[in-house]
Design a protein around this motif. Structure first.
Motif, PDB file in Angstrom:
ATOM      1  N   GLY A 181       0.470  -1.111   0.082  1.00 59.58           N
ATOM      2  CA  GLY A 181      -0.145  -0.045   0.180  1.00 59.58           C
ATOM      3  C   GLY A 181       0.759   1.554   0.020  1.00 59.58           C
ATOM      4  O   GLY A 181       2.164   0.920   1.182  1.00 59.58           O
ATOM      5  N   ALA A 182       0.202   2.098  -0.218  1.00 52.40           N
ATOM      6  CA  ALA A 182       1.193   3.087  -0.845  1.00 52.40           C
ATOM      7  C   ALA A 182       1.998   4.084   0.388  1.00 52.40           C
ATOM      8  O   ALA A 182       3.211   4.355   0.247  1.00 52.40           O
ATOM      9  CB  ALA A 182       1.139   4.507  -1.620  1.00 52.40           C
ATOM     10  N   PRO A 183       0.975   4.395   0.717  1.00 50.59           N
ATOM     11  CA  PRO A 183       1.422   4.992   1.748  1.00 50.59           C
ATOM     12  C   PRO A 183       2.243   4.369   2.963  1.00 50.59           C
ATOM     13  O   PRO A 183       3.160   4.739   3.628  1.00 50.59           O
ATOM     14  CB  PRO A 183       0.028   6.512   2.609  1.00 50.59           C
ATOM     15  N   CYS A 227      -9.180  -3.644  -4.703  1.00 49.82           N
ATOM     16  CA  CYS A 227      -7.725  -4.149  -3.955  1.00 49.82           C
ATOM     17  C   CYS A 227      -7.659  -3.886  -1.828  1.00 49.82           C
ATOM     18  O   CYS A 227      -9.136  -3.456  -1.871  1.00 49.82           O
ATOM     19  CB  CYS A 227      -6.528  -3.138  -4.198  1.00 49.82           C
ATOM     20  N   ALA A 246      -2.855  -0.257   3.955  1.00 57.39           N
ATOM     21  CA  ALA A 246      -2.364   0.308   3.417  1.00 57.39           C
ATOM     22  C   ALA A 246      -1.249   2.059   3.431  1.00 57.39           C
ATOM     23  O   ALA A 246      -0.658   2.313   2.549  1.00 57.39           O
ATOM     24  CB  ALA A 246      -2.947   0.472   1.915  1.00 57.39           C
ATOM     25  N   GLY A 257      -7.979   3.753  -3.987  1.00 54.01           N
ATOM     26  CA  GLY A 257      -7.080   4.529  -3.568  1.00 54.01           C
ATOM     27  C   GLY A 257      -6.123   4.388  -4.914  1.00 54.01           C
ATOM     28  O   GLY A 257      -6.744   4.416  -6.136  1.00 54.01           O
ATOM     29  N   LYS A 302      -3.671  -0.436  -7.959  1.00 54.59           N
ATOM     30  CA  LYS A 302      -4.011  -1.655  -8.577  1.00 54.59           C
ATOM     31  C   LYS A 302      -5.060  -2.812  -9.603  1.00 54.59           C
ATOM     32  O   LYS A 302      -5.182  -2.131  -9.997  1.00 54.59           O
ATOM     33  CB  LYS A 302      -5.084  -2.388  -7.478  1.00 54.59           C
TER      34      LYS A 302
HETATM   35  O1  MRU Z   1       0.560  -3.894  -3.949  1.00 53.31           O
HETATM   36  P1  MRU Z   1      -0.446  -3.305  -3.748  1.00 53.31           P
HETATM   37  O2  MRU Z   1      -0.862  -4.191  -2.591  1.00 53.31           O
HETATM   38  O3  MRU Z   1       1.099  -2.446  -2.935  1.00 53.31           O
HETATM   39  O4  MRU Z   1      -1.020  -2.513  -3.783  1.00 53.31           O
HETATM   40  C1  MRU Z   1      -1.328  -1.318  -3.454  1.00 53.31           C
HETATM   41  C2  MRU Z   1      -2.353  -0.738  -4.126  1.00 53.31           C
HETATM   42  O5  MRU Z   1      -2.871  -0.718  -5.516  1.00 53.31           O
HETATM   43  C3  MRU Z   1      -3.281   0.304  -3.113  1.00 53.31           C
HETATM   44  O6  MRU Z   1      -4.867   0.565  -3.818  1.00 53.31           O
HETATM   45  C4  MRU Z   1      -2.537   1.714  -2.958  1.00 53.31           C
HETATM   46  O7  MRU Z   1      -1.510   1.402  -3.105  1.00 53.31           O
HETATM   47  C5  MRU Z   1      -3.554   3.254  -2.370  1.00 53.31           C
HETATM   48  S1  MRU Z   1      -3.121   2.428  -1.163  1.00 53.31           S
HETATM   49  C6  MRU Z   1      -3.878   3.635   0.537  1.00 53.31           C
END
Ligand code: MRU
Length: 351
Positions: free
Chosen positions: A49-51, A161, A167, A240, A253
């Motif tokens: 998850g990006a953050p 996702c 995340a 997200g 995702k």
């Molecule tokens: O491969 P991941 O599980 O890291 O992908 C996560 C996503 O695509 C989330 O939708 C995105 O990071 C937003 S998280 C707030």
């Protein structure tokens, strides 16, 4: 709502990560004592998850400083540069990773320019990583507030996702933050969670964390959403993002683009929730966003169970890009941005 999921934490022992590979059947915390271990944790999806990746990388750099033995600030700089490179090579799409690393490096440079000692810089870097984490949680709280206002009472929201507390730095989440925000505002909201093949973040993580907060959730396979939208069973889509280009194109995702096309076809609003640390003004359009490709075994297998014949050709793109014309609004900690995003996103940075 308990609002108590925090997937990454700092402790005197090192960085603690809730092992998301094991959820929902096992809740196990790992203690990562070196920046290499943090980088491996990001690469291997212990945290994702990006953050959450950005917060983890910041702690990884604080850890690189803490484990440095020596008194020479230039040597510490070399160590931070090296650790930053290792962390930056873990996952390419989520810009929060590079954003957090840059911020930590700038903090180092400023501390060095101020003539601080090695031990002082170690503390400054830890304080900065903690600030990145705290600010992220505060951003999600504001996203929850602004986004929650967009959802109707008694509505059903589809998400793809996991863009939840897991995340992010924790507590609210981005897409799930919008849902939690609406619930916090007294609205009744139920969620349809796409399972999200191949890694199953929706089935494993979104379902788990919404159930933890007593928010009604129905799990579907990814190919069911069109049918349910056609029957009128979805009032809004909220997702997200891993990186938003300056023109509002949204990387998220794999499968998000399909959901956005379906939402437009059925006249359903398609909202993207993300902190400004996910907006990359240096990427003019979605075509400039690097898309991670992952191991073929994620497609041919589920965990250790083989589904597909040995040797079959496989594509495993982890993300796709939704063009900005399919995006109804982008919700950040500064408010709700609408098209034309090239102007509205830039304005959010000036607020
Ligand atoms: O491969 P991941 O599980 O890291 O992908 C996560 C996503 O695509 C989330 O939708 C995105 O990071 C937003 S998280 C707030």
């Amino acid at each position: 709502m308990k609002l108590n999921i925090i997937p990454v934490k700092w402790s005197d022992e090192g960085v603690l990560m809730l092992d998301q590979r094991l959820l929902p059947t096992e809740e196990k915390w790992l203690t990562l004592r070196t920046y290499d271990a943090v980088a491996a944790g990001i690469k291997d999806m212990v945290v994702r998850g990006a953050p959450a990746i950005g917060v983890s990388a910041a702690y990884g750099i604080a850890l690189a400083a803490r484990t440095f033995v020596g008194t020479n600030v230039d040597d510490l700089k070399d160590e931070i540069e090296y650790a930053s490179d290792v962390l930056a090579k873990t996952r390419p799409t989520a810009v929060n990773l590079f954003w957090a690393i840059d911020r930590m490096k700038r903090t180092f440079d400023q501390a060095q320019a101020e003539g601080k000692s090695v031990s002082e810089i170690k503390q400054v870097l830890l304080d900065e990583a903690k600030a990145i984490h705290d600010e992220d949680i505060e951003s999600q709280r504001l996203i929850a507030k602004f986004g929650g206002e967009l959802l109707q009472d008694n509505s059903t929201v589809l998400t793809h996702c996991n863009a939840g507390a897991l995340a992010t730095g924790g507590v609210w989440g981005t897409a799930l933050g919008v849902i939690r925000g609406a619930v916090d505002q007294g609205k009744s909201v139920s969620v349809i969670a796409d399972e999200t093949r191949p890694y199953l973040q929706g089935a494993r993580l979104t379902a788990w964390e919404l159930m933890e907060d007593d928010i009604p959730v129905t799990l579907i396979t990814d190919n069911m959403s069109g049918h349910i939208m056609k029957k009128g069973g979805v009032h809004a889509v909220v997702v997200g993002s891993d990186r938003i280009a300056a023109n509002g194109d949204v990387a998220n995702k794999i499968g998000t683009y399909m959901v956005a096309v379906l939402a437009q076809r059925h006249g359903i609003p398609f909202y993207v929730a993300a902190p400004l640390s996910t907006v990359d003004l240096n990427c003019p359009t979605g075509d400039d966003i690097p898309i991670e490709e992952r191991d073929r075994a994620e497609v041919t297998h589920v965990k250790n169970n083989q589904l597909a014949p040995d040797g079959v050709g496989v594509s495993n793109y982890a993300f796709d890009v939704t063009p900005n014309d399919l995006v109804t609004a982008i919700i950040t900690e500064k408010g709700v941005a609408r098209a034309p995003y090239i102007e509205s996103l830039k304005k959010q940075f000036d607020k």
